[in-house]
Write a protein that holds these residues in place. Structure first.
Motif, short mmCIF file in Angstrom:
data_model
loop_
_atom_site.label_atom_id
_atom_site.label_comp_id
_atom_site.label_asym_id
_atom_site.label_seq_id
_atom_site.Cartn_x
_atom_site.Cartn_y
_atom_site.Cartn_z
N THR A 47 0.84 -1.19 0.00
CA THR A 47 0.00 0.00 0.00
C THR A 47 0.88 1.24 0.00
O THR A 47 1.86 1.31 0.74
CB THR A 47 -0.91 0.03 1.25
OG1 THR A 47 -1.83 -1.06 1.20
CG2 THR A 47 -1.70 1.34 1.33
N CYS A 48 0.51 2.22 -0.83
CA CYS A 48 1.17 3.53 -0.80
C CYS A 48 0.11 4.60 -0.95
O CYS A 48 -0.65 4.62 -1.92
CB CYS A 48 2.21 3.66 -1.91
SG CYS A 48 3.15 5.20 -1.79
N GLY A 49 0.04 5.49 0.02
CA GLY A 49 -0.90 6.61 -0.06
C GLY A 49 -0.38 7.69 -0.98
O GLY A 49 0.82 7.84 -1.19
N ILE A 50 -1.32 8.45 -1.54
CA ILE A 50 -0.95 9.61 -2.36
C ILE A 50 -0.99 10.85 -1.46
O ILE A 50 -2.01 11.16 -0.84
CB ILE A 50 -1.92 9.78 -3.54
CG1 ILE A 50 -1.86 8.56 -4.45
CG2 ILE A 50 -1.57 11.04 -4.33
CD1 ILE A 50 -2.84 8.60 -5.61
N CYS A 51 0.13 11.54 -1.39
CA CYS A 51 0.28 12.72 -0.54
C CYS A 51 0.21 13.99 -1.38
O CYS A 51 0.57 13.98 -2.56
CB CYS A 51 1.62 12.64 0.19
SG CYS A 51 2.01 14.09 1.19
N ILE A 358 -6.44 8.50 -0.73
CA ILE A 358 -6.45 7.62 -1.88
C ILE A 358 -5.14 6.83 -1.87
O ILE A 358 -4.07 7.40 -1.73
CB ILE A 358 -6.60 8.43 -3.18
CG1 ILE A 358 -7.96 9.13 -3.19
CG2 ILE A 358 -6.45 7.54 -4.42
CD1 ILE A 358 -8.08 10.22 -4.21
N VAL A 359 -5.28 5.51 -1.98
CA VAL A 359 -4.08 4.66 -1.92
C VAL A 359 -3.94 3.85 -3.20
O VAL A 359 -4.93 3.52 -3.87
CB VAL A 359 -4.10 3.72 -0.70
CG1 VAL A 359 -4.13 4.52 0.60
CG2 VAL A 359 -5.23 2.74 -0.75
N ILE A 360 -2.68 3.54 -3.51
CA ILE A 360 -2.36 2.65 -4.63
C ILE A 360 -1.87 1.33 -4.05
O ILE A 360 -1.01 1.31 -3.16
CB ILE A 360 -1.29 3.29 -5.53
CG1 ILE A 360 -1.86 4.54 -6.22
CG2 ILE A 360 -0.78 2.30 -6.56
CD1 ILE A 360 -0.83 5.35 -7.01
N GLN A 361 -2.42 0.24 -4.55
CA GLN A 361 -2.06 -1.10 -4.07
C GLN A 361 -1.70 -1.98 -5.27
O GLN A 361 -2.59 -2.42 -6.02
CB GLN A 361 -3.20 -1.70 -3.26
CG GLN A 361 -3.51 -0.88 -2.01
CD GLN A 361 -4.64 -1.42 -1.17
OE1 GLN A 361 -5.60 -1.98 -1.70
NE2 GLN A 361 -4.56 -1.25 0.14
N PRO A 362 -0.40 -2.23 -5.49
CA PRO A 362 0.02 -2.99 -6.67
C PRO A 362 -0.62 -4.37 -6.78
O PRO A 362 -0.76 -4.91 -7.88
CB PRO A 362 1.54 -3.09 -6.49
CG PRO A 362 1.89 -1.86 -5.71
CD PRO A 362 0.75 -1.67 -4.75
N GLY A 363 -1.04 -4.94 -5.67
CA GLY A 363 -1.60 -6.29 -5.72
C GLY A 363 -3.04 -6.36 -6.14
O GLY A 363 -3.58 -7.47 -6.33
N LEU A 364 -3.71 -5.23 -6.28
CA LEU A 364 -5.12 -5.24 -6.67
C LEU A 364 -5.28 -5.72 -8.12
O LEU A 364 -4.46 -5.43 -8.98
CB LEU A 364 -5.74 -3.85 -6.52
CG LEU A 364 -6.05 -3.40 -5.10
CD1 LEU A 364 -6.68 -2.01 -5.14
CD2 LEU A 364 -7.01 -4.37 -4.41
#
Length: 364
Positions: A47-51, A358-364
């Motif tokens: 998980t990585c949030g957008i800042c 809003i988060v980005i999750q490469p595993g989705l």
């Protein structure tokens, strides 16, 4: 797919990443998985949030291209370099992307964000280091491994742990204010950072007033015990004074980047009160009444980035949060796959009433 390996793990040779190629130009591409050296680790991002600082860099061109941004990140160690101690493949971790030297003038003064080592980013997905969290893997450099890598207990979600870095930045600002239980704090802006600031202020026992344009955001804030909402379409200076026997707030925290709101915040505090700028990260001019600083003894101050001095406190707060009423995953409104990272950045750049973290999750 061709693979490369080190002595402890096998990882792909290539990965997907959202690569910044220029102003307002981010593209999801296939790039090499970064190679690690002695003392370093490779982390597979969950998980990585957008800042907002990521967005500022993308939209203003303040940083050279190409880069991979993203720094509110958590994942699993996929490989460790020679000499790494205390961490192993499979450990669940979050990584700070800035860690100071601890020895220079600014570190001795606890102004860590001004340290030259702190200003060097120590995590990368390749290219010039820029965090790298908008990718499948990041390389965490040695000085970050030593002082800025935090283990995540099995019972804590990656989503919760990804809030450690942004919580640190907010905790730092609240800590600087040394709030008292009889203080009234006005927080202007109830996006995810505004709610974090307000929730941390609320935990000190202070009375917290929250101001925002959207009732949907006040609804999220209420989940953190913030039950004194102000409608930002109204006169929040008057509303703040009505709530404080006409005096004004003891502290106003500005959690949105609008220089015109500095005057509003100054007007909303009492004589002897303080305004904390948290989102004023772009240079410009912001007129305010200097007599308010001199004769009314009002203080204008700022807080930027994280503090290594409070890392342990913040890690404990966030990692214990879900079972102690501080579930920060409630701030997440949208989850995007890495393939949809451009759409995620677009939504984060144009927030809607119902969009929060809003988060980005490469595993989705």
């Amino acid at each position: 797919m061709e693979s490369v390996s080190n002595e402890q793990a096998t990882v792909p040779a290539t990965m997907r990443a959202a690569v910044y190629r220029g102003v307002n130009d981010v593209r999801v591409e296939t790039i090499p998985v970064p190679q690690i050296g002695p003392g370093e680790v490779l982390v597979k991002i969950h998980t990585c949030g957008i800042c907002g600082t990521d967005l500022k860099k993308i939209h203003t061109g303040s940083h050279s291209a190409p880069r991979v941004f993203g720094h509110e990140m958590a994942g699993t160690i996929a490989a460790v370099g020679e000499g790494v101690q205390g961490f192993a493949v499979g450990d669940r971790v979050m990584a700070y992307h800035h860690i100071p030297c601890g020895e220079c003038f600014y570190c001795r003064k606890h102004t860590f964000a001004q340290c030259e080592t702190y200003k060097k980013v120590g995590c990368t997905a390749g290219f010039e280091p820029a965090g790298g969290g908008f990718a499948e893997y990041i390389r965490v450099m040695d000085w970050i491994v030593r002082r800025g890598l935090v283990k995540i207990p099995e019972e804590v979600s990656f989503e919760q742990a990804a809030f450690i870095e942004p919580t640190n930045t907010c905790y730092k600002a609240i800590d600087m204010l040394k709030l008292q239980q009889d203080d009234t704090v006005l927080v202007i802006g109830q996006g995810p950072i505004g709610i974090l600031l307000a929730a941390l202020a609320h935990r000190t026992g202070a009375t917290v007033l929250t101001s925002d344009l959207y009732p949907e955001r006040h609804d999220v804030a209420a989940k953190f015990g913030l039950n004194k909402p102000l409608n930002a379409r109204q006169d929040i200076v008057a509303e703040t004074k009505d709530a404080t026997a006409g005096r004004g707030a003891d502290v106003a925290l500005l959690a949105v980047g609008g220089n015109a709101l500095i005057q509003v915040a100054m007007d909303a505090i009492r004589p002897g009160g303080r305004v904390m700028l948290f989102a004023a990260t772009q240079h410009g001019k912001a007129p305010f009444d200097p007599a308010a600083v001199c004769m009314d003894e009002k203080t204008l101050m700022g807080s930027y980035s994280a503090s290594v001095a409070i890392q342990d406190e913040v890690s404990k707060l966030v990692l214990e949060g879900p079972r102690k009423g501080f579930d920060l995953t409630q701030l997440i409104s949208h989850r995007f796959s890495l393939e949809d990272a451009v759409a995620a950045i677009e939504l984060a750049s144009h927030p809607q009433p119902d969009s929060m973290k809003i988060v980005i999750q490469p595993g989705l």
